[in-house]
Scaffold this motif. Structure first.
Motif, PDB file in Angstrom:
ATOM      1  N   LEU A 286       0.828  -1.211   0.000  1.00  0.00           N
ATOM      2  CA  LEU A 286       0.000   0.000   0.000  1.00  0.00           C
ATOM      3  C   LEU A 286       0.864   1.264   0.000  1.00  0.00           C
ATOM      4  CD1 LEU A 286      -2.917  -0.882   2.467  1.00  0.00           C
ATOM      5  CD2 LEU A 286      -3.005  -0.702  -0.031  1.00  0.00           C
ATOM      6  N   VAL A 287       1.933   1.251   0.780  1.00  0.00           N
ATOM      7  CA  VAL A 287       2.824   2.414   0.816  1.00  0.00           C
ATOM      8  C   VAL A 287       3.429   2.652  -0.561  1.00  0.00           C
ATOM      9  CG1 VAL A 287       4.979   3.310   1.775  1.00  0.00           C
ATOM     10  CG2 VAL A 287       3.318   2.210   3.273  1.00  0.00           C
ATOM     11  N   TRP A 288       3.853   1.581  -1.197  1.00  0.00           N
ATOM     12  CA  TRP A 288       4.489   1.677  -2.521  1.00  0.00           C
ATOM     13  C   TRP A 288       3.524   2.236  -3.558  1.00  0.00           C
ATOM     14  CZ3 TRP A 288       9.130   1.302  -1.038  1.00  0.00           C
ATOM     15  CH2 TRP A 288      10.187   1.036  -1.893  1.00  0.00           C
ATOM     16  N   TRP A 289       2.234   1.991  -3.381  1.00  0.00           N
ATOM     17  CA  TRP A 289       1.226   2.498  -4.299  1.00  0.00           C
ATOM     18  C   TRP A 289       1.228   4.024  -4.366  1.00  0.00           C
ATOM     19  CZ3 TRP A 289      -4.254  -0.164  -4.077  1.00  0.00           C
ATOM     20  CH2 TRP A 289      -4.520  -0.739  -5.325  1.00  0.00           C
ATOM     21  N   GLY A 290       1.511   4.661  -3.238  1.00  0.00           N
ATOM     22  CA  GLY A 290       1.458   6.118  -3.222  1.00  0.00           C
ATOM     23  C   GLY A 290       2.803   6.810  -3.172  1.00  0.00           C
ATOM     24  N   THR A 347       6.526   6.781   7.928  1.00  0.00           N
ATOM     25  CA  THR A 347       5.558   6.448   6.888  1.00  0.00           C
ATOM     26  C   THR A 347       4.266   7.251   7.067  1.00  0.00           C
ATOM     27  OG1 THR A 347       6.459   4.204   6.947  1.00  0.00           O
ATOM     28  CG2 THR A 347       4.446   4.536   5.707  1.00  0.00           C
ATOM     29  N   ALA A 348       3.814   7.374   8.297  1.00  0.00           N
ATOM     30  CA  ALA A 348       2.589   8.129   8.564  1.00  0.00           C
ATOM     31  C   ALA A 348       2.743   9.595   8.162  1.00  0.00           C
ATOM     32  CB  ALA A 348       2.221   8.015  10.038  1.00  0.00           C
ATOM     33  N   PHE A 380      11.764   5.928   5.527  1.00  0.00           N
ATOM     34  CA  PHE A 380      11.005   4.699   5.253  1.00  0.00           C
ATOM     35  C   PHE A 380      11.778   3.772   4.329  1.00  0.00           C
ATOM     36  CE2 PHE A 380       8.473   2.731   1.894  1.00  0.00           C
ATOM     37  CZ  PHE A 380       7.797   1.764   2.621  1.00  0.00           C
ATOM     38  N   ILE A 381      12.297   4.314   3.234  1.00  0.00           N
ATOM     39  CA  ILE A 381      12.979   3.482   2.230  1.00  0.00           C
ATOM     40  C   ILE A 381      14.221   2.817   2.816  1.00  0.00           C
ATOM     41  CG2 ILE A 381      14.283   3.580   0.064  1.00  0.00           C
ATOM     42  CD1 ILE A 381      12.282   5.757  -0.855  1.00  0.00           C
ATOM     43  N   SER A 382      15.004   3.555   3.596  1.00  0.00           N
ATOM     44  CA  SER A 382      16.255   2.995   4.109  1.00  0.00           C
ATOM     45  C   SER A 382      16.037   1.999   5.242  1.00  0.00           C
ATOM     46  CB  SER A 382      17.172   4.125   4.596  1.00  0.00           C
ATOM     47  OG  SER A 382      16.610   4.784   5.716  1.00  0.00           O
ATOM     48  N   MET A 443      -0.771   5.457   1.576  1.00  0.00           N
ATOM     49  CA  MET A 443       0.347   5.420   2.516  1.00  0.00           C
ATOM     50  C   MET A 443      -0.143   5.309   3.960  1.00  0.00           C
ATOM     51  SD  MET A 443       3.477   7.742   1.086  1.00  0.00           S
ATOM     52  CE  MET A 443       4.579   6.854   2.159  1.00  0.00           C
ATOM     53  N   LEU A 444      -1.226   5.952   4.282  1.00  0.00           N
ATOM     54  CA  LEU A 444      -1.753   5.847   5.641  1.00  0.00           C
ATOM     55  C   LEU A 444      -2.337   4.467   5.907  1.00  0.00           C
ATOM     56  CD1 LEU A 444      -3.395   9.367   6.081  1.00  0.00           C
ATOM     57  CD2 LEU A 444      -1.253   8.537   7.073  1.00  0.00           C
TER      58      LEU A 444
END
Length: 466
Positions: A286-290, A347-348, A380-382, A443-444
């Motif tokens: 879901l995070v990757w989607w946004g 992420t939030a 988030f990515i790292s 992302m939320l």
């Protein structure tokens, strides 16, 4: 003789002899611990693992990490160069998106053009499933060399693409460079686990900062080269730069652990029934989607709101410059505080920033958004790779756990930006509130699943700071 998982120090202790000295045999790369003899009573009292619990690996698979060494830090440098040329270069796709929409591919829609970048991103991560297995089997150098050849060759093929010929750009950039980058990305991240355990999050954060560096350098480079030498030579010059950087990466990065034929084989069925792991994978989807909406569209967003082209050219670079700090600083603290207490809030906040992007219509607003989004999305990515390493039961499982996760996530990368492209529209005036809401809500929603993963992982490990 308990087997301590990836977030432990991977040492062998004699029961009831806490504080005693372990016997160690030294090697050039670190120390290898020999087991302390156990009494017959201790052997009898050893608990039998519950059914379904992975059995403890044999003693010779348990080792002490060198936590660096010259060879280890050279490998970090080589992996960093790989991230510059793969994820970092992909982060610059917004420059291509803007150029293709306005100049190179006038007959193609905004959404169709975004499929080029999204498919490149898809292959970058979808290749994680086969490359994870190949990495665990010892084919690190083979993948590094093949990835370099494919990546550079397809860049020169892209430079030969003709005006308004969508399929030529699609095949060379989306398919070819995506596959080449995919052969490099996961091995470059996973090789760090051969050298680091206690400082793994910091080392991976340094490597991940390479993607931010590439995301700063390539947008500025491409924007200026498009103006000064044109599209063809801009792409060719990028190819020559890639060749030098990836050749250096092949020399510097080296595996430390030889593949073991008798190490426990990963079991995907067990992964899919592990609540912390599977909820984390779904949350990441879901995070990757946004997540990549700003990387693809922030330059067009700035231009469509009347900001000068000279400023809009640098918006992607601003995000990635801030991301450089976000991909290193949190990892320094993560080795002390745990991964999840930093990953989940980052992420939030990234999701909330996407929701308010629609209100950032002037230069100061766009700049503040770029800095803050780069900072928190970079964290988030790292922290993503260290999180999956913590969830692994042993070092020879990290490649396939991470590979399976990013394979699933790659489908979100494939579809996310075309969806936002369709929401933006094909021609001015563009609609910006719809993609901002879509990306922010995704992302939320991912944050909620990651929070559940954090709680269940904490229960599994016996501590909440994981």
């Amino acid at each position: 003789m308990p087997w301590e998982t990836m977030d432990s120090e991977m040492t062998l202790h004699a029961p009831g002899a806490e504080g005693s000295h372990e016997k160690r045999s030294r090697s050039a790369e670190g120390s290898v611990e020999s087991p302390t003899p156990r009494s017959a009573d201790a052997v009898e009292k050893q608990e039998t693992p519950a059914e379904g619990t992975p059995s403890a690996p044999p003693d010779h698979l348990q080792h002490v990490y060198p936590e660096g060494s010259l060879r280890g830090w050279l490998t970090v440098a080589g992996a960093w160069l790989c991230l510059v040329c793969t994820f970092g270069y992909t982060n610059a796709y917004g420059v291509y998106q803007s150029y293709y929409v306005q100049t190179m591919l006038p007959s193609s829609s905004t959404s169709a053009i975004s499929w080029i970048g999204s498919l490149q991103l898809f292959f970058l991560f979808a290749m994680g499933l086969p490359t994870g297995r190949l990495f665990d089997a010892g084919y690190f150098r083979h993948m590094m060399f093949a990835g370099m050849v494919i990546m550079v060759g397809c860049l020169f093929a892209q430079s030969a693409a003709q005006y308004d010929q969508y399929y030529q750009v699609f095949l060379s950039q989306a398919v070819g460079q995506g596959i080449g980058g995919g052969l490099l990305y996961l091995p470059a991240i996973s090789i760090i686990s051969h050298y680091f355990q206690k400082r793994r999050a910091l080392a991976i954060g340094i490597v991940q900062s390479g993607s931010s560096t590439g995301g700063v350098v390539f947008p500025i480079l491409l924007n200026n080269l498009f103006v000064n030498v044109g599209y063809v030579w801009a792409v060719r010059i990028t190819g020559f730069i890639m060749l030098g950087l990836l050749a250096a990466a092949n020399i510097l990065a080296a595996p430390r652990l030889a593949p073991k034929k008798d190490h426990p084989k990963p079991d995907l069925r067990r992964f899919c029934t592990d609540p912390p792991y599977i909820s984390a994978v779904l949350g990441m989807f879901l995070v990757w989607w946004g997540l990549f909406y700003p990387f693809f569209y922030i330059q067009l967003f700035a231009s469509s709101h009347g900001l000068s082209d000279s400023y809009a050219f640098y918006t992607i670079a601003i995000i990635n410059a801030a991301s450089m700090l976000g991909r290193t600083l949190p990892n320094f603290f993560a080795d002390k505080t745990g991964i999840m207490p930093l990953l989940v809030p980052s992420t939030a906040i990234s999701g909330i920033l996407l929701l308010i992007l629609v209100a950032c219509t002037n230069m100061s607003g766009v700049t503040v958004f770029c800095v803050l989004f780069g900072l928190f999305s970079g964290a988030f990515i790292s922290l993503m790779a260290p999180m999956f390493a913590v969830m692994s039961d042993h070092v020879f499982e990290i490649g396939i756990r991470f590979g399976f996760a990013i394979f699933i996530m790659s489908f979100a990368g494939l579809t996310g930006t075309p969806i936002t492209g369709a929401l933006v529209g094909n021609s001015p005036p563009y609609t910006w509130y719809k993609p901002c809401v879509f990306a922010g809500v995704c992302m939320l929603g991912g944050t909620a699943l990651l929070t559940f993963s954090w709680v269940t992982l904490g229960r599994k490990k016996g501590q909440i700071m994981v």
